[in-house]
Design a protein around this motif. Structure first.
Motif, PDB file in Angstrom:
ATOM      1  N   MET A   1       0.843  -1.197   0.000  1.00 51.35           N
ATOM      2  CA  MET A   1       0.000   0.000   0.000  1.00 51.35           C
ATOM      3  C   MET A   1       0.877   1.246   0.000  1.00 51.35           C
ATOM      4  O   MET A   1       1.892   1.291   0.684  1.00 51.35           O
ATOM      5  N   ARG A   2       0.462   2.250  -0.771  1.00 53.00           N
ATOM      6  CA  ARG A   2       1.207   3.511  -0.829  1.00 53.00           C
ATOM      7  C   ARG A   2       0.299   4.649  -0.356  1.00 53.00           C
ATOM      8  O   ARG A   2      -0.843   4.778  -0.811  1.00 53.00           O
ATOM      9  N   ILE A   3       0.820   5.475   0.553  1.00 55.92           N
ATOM     10  CA  ILE A   3       0.075   6.624   1.067  1.00 55.92           C
ATOM     11  C   ILE A   3       0.859   7.890   0.771  1.00 55.92           C
ATOM     12  O   ILE A   3       2.073   7.963   1.015  1.00 55.92           O
ATOM     13  N   LEU A   4       0.161   8.887   0.249  1.00 56.31           N
ATOM     14  CA  LEU A   4       0.747  10.194  -0.034  1.00 56.31           C
ATOM     15  C   LEU A   4       0.442  11.138   1.118  1.00 56.31           C
ATOM     16  O   LEU A   4      -0.726  11.369   1.447  1.00 56.31           O
ATOM     17  N   LEU A   5       1.475  11.675   1.744  1.00 56.83           N
ATOM     18  CA  LEU A   5       1.311  12.669   2.806  1.00 56.83           C
ATOM     19  C   LEU A   5       1.631  14.036   2.226  1.00 56.83           C
ATOM     20  O   LEU A   5       2.751  14.279   1.764  1.00 56.83           O
ATOM     21  N   ILE A   6       0.630  14.924   2.238  1.00 56.26           N
ATOM     22  CA  ILE A   6       0.786  16.266   1.673  1.00 56.26           C
ATOM     23  C   ILE A   6       0.886  17.279   2.803  1.00 56.26           C
ATOM     24  O   ILE A   6      -0.051  17.452   3.578  1.00 56.26           O
ATOM     25  N   THR A  60      -1.802  18.941  -6.036  1.00 58.15           N
ATOM     26  CA  THR A  60      -0.898  17.832  -5.719  1.00 58.15           C
ATOM     27  C   THR A  60      -1.593  16.493  -5.933  1.00 58.15           C
ATOM     28  O   THR A  60      -1.013  15.550  -6.490  1.00 58.15           O
ATOM     29  N   LEU A  61      -2.838  16.390  -5.504  1.00 59.39           N
ATOM     30  CA  LEU A  61      -3.589  15.156  -5.718  1.00 59.39           C
ATOM     31  C   LEU A  61      -3.806  14.893  -7.203  1.00 59.39           C
ATOM     32  O   LEU A  61      -3.736  13.742  -7.654  1.00 59.39           O
ATOM     33  N   ALA A  62      -4.058  15.948  -7.983  1.00 59.67           N
ATOM     34  CA  ALA A  62      -4.248  15.773  -9.424  1.00 59.67           C
ATOM     35  C   ALA A  62      -2.971  15.292 -10.095  1.00 59.67           C
ATOM     36  O   ALA A  62      -2.999  14.467 -11.014  1.00 59.67           O
ATOM     37  N   ARG A  63      -1.823  15.790  -9.624  1.00 58.32           N
ATOM     38  CA  ARG A  63      -0.543  15.415 -10.237  1.00 58.32           C
ATOM     39  C   ARG A  63      -0.042  14.049  -9.788  1.00 58.32           C
ATOM     40  O   ARG A  63       0.516  13.285 -10.584  1.00 58.32           O
ATOM     41  N   LEU A  64      -0.242  13.725  -8.508  1.00 59.20           N
ATOM     42  CA  LEU A  64       0.410  12.545  -7.933  1.00 59.20           C
ATOM     43  C   LEU A  64      -0.545  11.471  -7.424  1.00 59.20           C
ATOM     44  O   LEU A  64      -0.138  10.331  -7.215  1.00 59.20           O
ATOM     45  N   PRO A 236      -3.999  25.494 -12.001  1.00 61.97           N
ATOM     46  CA  PRO A 236      -2.841  24.692 -12.393  1.00 61.97           C
ATOM     47  C   PRO A 236      -3.257  23.629 -13.413  1.00 61.97           C
ATOM     48  O   PRO A 236      -4.362  23.077 -13.339  1.00 61.97           O
ATOM     49  N   GLU A 237      -2.368  23.329 -14.357  1.00 58.08           N
ATOM     50  CA  GLU A 237      -2.724  22.483 -15.498  1.00 58.08           C
ATOM     51  C   GLU A 237      -3.286  21.127 -15.080  1.00 58.08           C
ATOM     52  O   GLU A 237      -4.337  20.697 -15.582  1.00 58.08           O
ATOM     53  N   ALA A 238      -2.612  20.439 -14.180  1.00 63.57           N
ATOM     54  CA  ALA A 238      -3.068  19.101 -13.798  1.00 63.57           C
ATOM     55  C   ALA A 238      -4.433  19.148 -13.134  1.00 63.57           C
ATOM     56  O   ALA A 238      -5.302  18.300 -13.396  1.00 63.57           O
ATOM     57  N   LEU A 239      -4.653  20.146 -12.272  1.00 67.07           N
ATOM     58  CA  LEU A 239      -5.935  20.269 -11.596  1.00 67.07           C
ATOM     59  C   LEU A 239      -7.038  20.626 -12.587  1.00 67.07           C
ATOM     60  O   LEU A 239      -8.149  20.092 -12.514  1.00 67.07           O
TER      61      LEU A 239
END
Length: 247
Positions: A1-6, A60-64, A236-239
């Motif tokens: 499992m991978r978790i992203l901490l922002i 950040t969520l949109a990009r990663l 932002p572009e990704a968002l």
């Protein structure tokens, strides 16, 4: 499992503190990746700053986000949490909400202990928003000058301990050490405070891992159902691509 901490703050020192505290309680099969906001404020301390930071969280969520099973918004006040849950089909937790819900499972009444009275009204609003006022004993802060943001936990250790005792006298049996600068402090105080102590980032990471196992699609139904695609200007572009459903 991978978790992203922002970390929505732009302080890398805080990201390192948050990451270290989170890793102390991570299950062995969880891979944690921590990132720091590129734009915004060194430390978010108001509603307005949190609102601005929420856009960075969403970007950040949109990009990663597609590379992870769950995400954690690692700033007290949970900037961007509810919009993120609406826009992304993955479990997303925030430090404030996770800490409060954990507190309700560990005791009857909880309190926030933090380092500046400036943020108390905003923190109290989080309790009302979660409809937990009847379980809340208040926000307790020392009236002392702040030093370097990365050293608050050591510089204000004794005043914070005093506030913990005040919170207990007010009826709290669970204390939430509130704010990213206090990440990792709870274990060092457990021998001095006769109450349950909660580290919010640890609560948020553990709940993110649990939710990823319970519901891999996240909060994507009901009122959090992802809205129809819509074009935008200046995001932002990704968002922008994500909101337009071009991702």
């Amino acid at each position: 499992m991978r978790i992203l901490l922002i970390n929505p703050n732009t302080s890398q020192v805080l990201t390192e503190k948050l990451d270290e505290a989170a890793r102390a309680t991570l299950p062995p099969d969880v891979d944690l990746v921590s990132v720091t906001a590129e734009d915004g404020f060194p430390y978010i301390s108001s509603r307005a700053e949190a609102h601005c930071a929420g856009v960075g969280v969403m970007d950040t969520l949109a990009r990663l986000g597609g590379e992870f099973d769950a995400a954690v918004i690692a700033a007290f006040g949970d900037p961007g949490l509810l919009p993120a849950r609406e826009a992304f089909d993955m479990p997303i937790t925030g430090m404030t909400e996770a800490a409060m819900l954990s507190a309700c499972m560990l005791g009857h009444r909880f309190a926030f202990v933090t380092f500046t009275p400036r943020m108390a009204p905003w923190y109290n609003e989080q309790v009302r928003q979660a409809q937990l006022t009847s379980r809340f004993s208040g926000t307790f802060t020392p009236d002392v000058p702040l030093g370097k943001i990365g050293e608050i936990d050591s510089d204000l250790r004794e005043p914070l301990i005093a506030e913990c005792h005040r919170a207990m006298e007010a009826g709290a049996d669970v204390l939430i050490l509130s704010g990213a600068p206090l990440a990792g402090m709870a274990p060092s105080l457990r021998g001095e405070i006769d109450a349950v102590l909660i580290d919010p980032v640890q609560a948020a990471v553990l709940q993110a891992a649990a939710l990823a196992r319970l519901a891999p699609q996240g909060a994507s139904g009901g009122s959090y159902r992802r809205p129809p695609g819509k074009p935008s200007t200046g995001l932002p572009e990704a968002l922008a691509r994500h909101i337009a459903r071009e991702d």
